[in-house]
Design an enzyme around this catalytic site. Structure first.
Site, mmCIF file in Angstrom:
data_model
loop_
_atom_site.group_PDB
_atom_site.id
_atom_site.type_symbol
_atom_site.label_atom_id
_atom_site.label_comp_id
_atom_site.label_asym_id
_atom_site.label_seq_id
_atom_site.Cartn_x
_atom_site.Cartn_y
_atom_site.Cartn_z
ATOM 1 C CB SER A 1 15.634 134.430 -65.284
ATOM 2 O OG SER A 1 14.316 133.965 -65.088
ATOM 3 C CE LYS B 1 15.569 138.972 -66.197
ATOM 4 N NZ LYS B 1 14.809 139.968 -65.535
ATOM 5 C CG HIS C 1 17.990 166.267 -62.538
ATOM 6 N ND1 HIS C 1 17.581 166.635 -61.276
ATOM 7 C CD2 HIS C 1 18.774 167.287 -62.995
ATOM 8 C CE1 HIS C 1 18.068 167.845 -60.993
ATOM 9 N NE2 HIS C 1 18.820 168.249 -62.015
ATOM 10 C CD GLU D 1 20.277 143.005 -59.906
ATOM 11 O OE1 GLU D 1 19.176 143.483 -60.155
ATOM 12 O OE2 GLU D 1 20.558 141.814 -60.121
#
Ligand code: ARG
Length: 459
Positions: free
Chosen positions: A277, A283, A156, A290
């Site tokens: 970024s 970043k 979980h 991804e």
């Protein structure tokens, strides 16, 4: 020039032609179309449709053509023919004149395309099996180096019990190993030869289809001509294999993204597989992972598309089936790229062992051990579970891990707890106890790594 002008008095509309043509994508089967044609030329020579001399000429020209198309396959895409079969036949006629027009005797584009696609699938499967093996090896190496690097295990997405990075990596090895075997099964099942089924009813010439199948490297000839020209199970199976494997890749990517996040800080992905970024200078985004996760969508989409295309089709061939290729090509390319990219991601991952250990120690992931300890003192598990629950609430309030509670503090919850509780709350003890096959004890991980190393070295 089309292959079928005779019955027509009007030219095809240009818009229809570009809608109907498949050369822009099926040019990728050029090699297979020529290989199949070589097999067919020999088959029709064996029943004297062409002479030995004609066969020799055809084979020479087809082999020349093979060498030509292999040089620059992409250039065929815009050669303006209806499909790869028309292209190959036209080029053959250019080379050998009227003799080239004999090759299609007893053959249809329906059994031809079915054969080409199976040959193409076979070649792709061989490439993909290698890629899967490559990723398995990469993961086994990672597991080998990190076999005892403690990380929290989750259920979980809550810290549950400590595991190790090696154990985590070997979980994915199991998945990719099933993908490998699933794909091998697929290959075995698809490896039957439809050539000689002609349009739908079988070729009208007494060709030895078993010999033809062997010649083209298939295990046998297909058994029913209607099925042969309309069977696309292998397309569905390959799409299904790639979808399942993409799900594995996506889940692995998701774990990596999470481990790489500022919140976890378990690993740092290298600059080679991350990007920045345009706005936020701080970043470093895990784009490779991804994209792997994201690309699972298009592969699964291709599977759904093909299932839907096939579901209502009457026997035998229908032009709808031309829709089998783009989705399949794209799915297998995508799968291949993602397997490759996943290897690259692992190439220089940095593991922060202090962070992973601290996280594994936090989150009360030794609470089950305390319950088991109480069980060993004669308390029924359900009761022990409740007692430990209360102890955890207390420890949270004190801002301490369980192992930092004093014996007196423990005794508020149960008086059978004594000094001997501390060793069982350590990570070492937690791992060590899980020594049954497949568990997280270091011996088990070692033997899993050694077993897979051995398996993979035999491939
Ligand atoms: N381009 C077609 C396909 O991919 C080849 C078979 C065409 N057959 C036909 N009868 N029109 O399915």
């Amino acid at each position: 020039m089309a292959l079928w002008g005779g019955r027509f008095t009007q030219e095809a509309d240009a818009r229809f032609k570009s809608f109907n043509d498949s050369l822009v994508f099926d040019y990728r089967m050029a090699k297979e179309d020529i290989e199949g044609s070589i097999g067919w030329a020999k088959a029709i020579a064996s029943v004297n449709i062409i002479s030995a001399e004609e066969l020799e000429k055809l084979l020479k020209a087809l082999n020349e053509l093979l060498a030509e198309v292999e040089k620059d396959p992409h250039s065929i895409a815009h050669a303006g023919y209806e499909d790869i079969h028309s292209y190959v036949e036209a080029r053959l006629i250019e080379k050998v004149g009227d003799l080239g027009k004999k090759l299609h005797t007893g053959r249809s584009r329906n059994d031809q395309v079915a054969t080409d696609l199976k040959l193409w699938c076979r070649a792709q499967v061989a490439i993909l099996l290698k890629s899967i093996t490559g990723l398995e090896k990469t993961l086994v190496d990672f597991a080998d180096i990190n076999f005892d690097t403690v990380i929290p295990g989750y259920t979980h997405l809550q810290r549950a019990q400590p595991v190790t990075f090696g154990h985590w990596a070997m979980a994915y090895v199991e998945m990719f190993d099933r993908d490998y075997r699933r794909l091998s099964n697929c290959l075995e099942l698809l490896n039957t030869c439809p050539l000689g089924s002609a349009a739908l009813a079988g070729t009208a010439y007494p060709i030895d289809r078993e010999a033809l199948a062997k010649d083209l490297g298939f295990s046998r000839a297909t058994r029913n001509s209607l099925d042969s020209v309309s069977d696309r199970d292998h397309v569905l199976e390959l799409l299904s294999c790639s979808s399942i494997s993409m799900v594995h890749l996506a889940r692995m990517a998701e774990d990596i993204i999470f481990y790489n996040s500022g919140e976890s800080g378990f690993i740092e992905l290298s600059d080679r597989v991350t990007s920045g970024s345009s706005l936020m200078p701080q970043k470093k985004n895990p784009d490779a992972c991804e994209l792997i996760r994201g690309k699972s969508g298009r592969v699964i989409g291709s599977l759904m598309g093909m299932l839907t295309t096939l579901k209502g089709l009457p026997l035998a061939y229908n032009k709808d089936m031309q829709e089998d290729k783009e989705g399949l090509f794209d799915a297998l390319d995508t799968w291949h790229d993602c397997l490759d990219m996943a290897c690259l991601v692992f190439e220089d991952i940095k593991v922060n062992k202090e962070r992973t250990l601290a996280a594994a120690k936090g989150g009360y992931s030794n609470a089950t051990e305390l319950a088991d300890y109480l069980v060993s003192k004669g308390i029924p598990f359900r009761e022990a579970h409740h007692i430990v629950g209360e102890a955890v609430v207390y420890a949270i309030k004190q801002g301490k891990p369980l192992e930092d509670l004093t014996v007196e503090e423990f005794r508020q919850f149960n008086d059978r707890i004594s000094d001997d509780v501390y060793p069982i709350l350590t990570i070492e003890s937690i791992l060590k106890k899980r020594c049954a096959k497949g568990g997280v004890s270091l011996e088990q991980i070692r033997s899993a790594v050694d077993f897979m190393k051995n398996e993979l070295s035999a491939r």
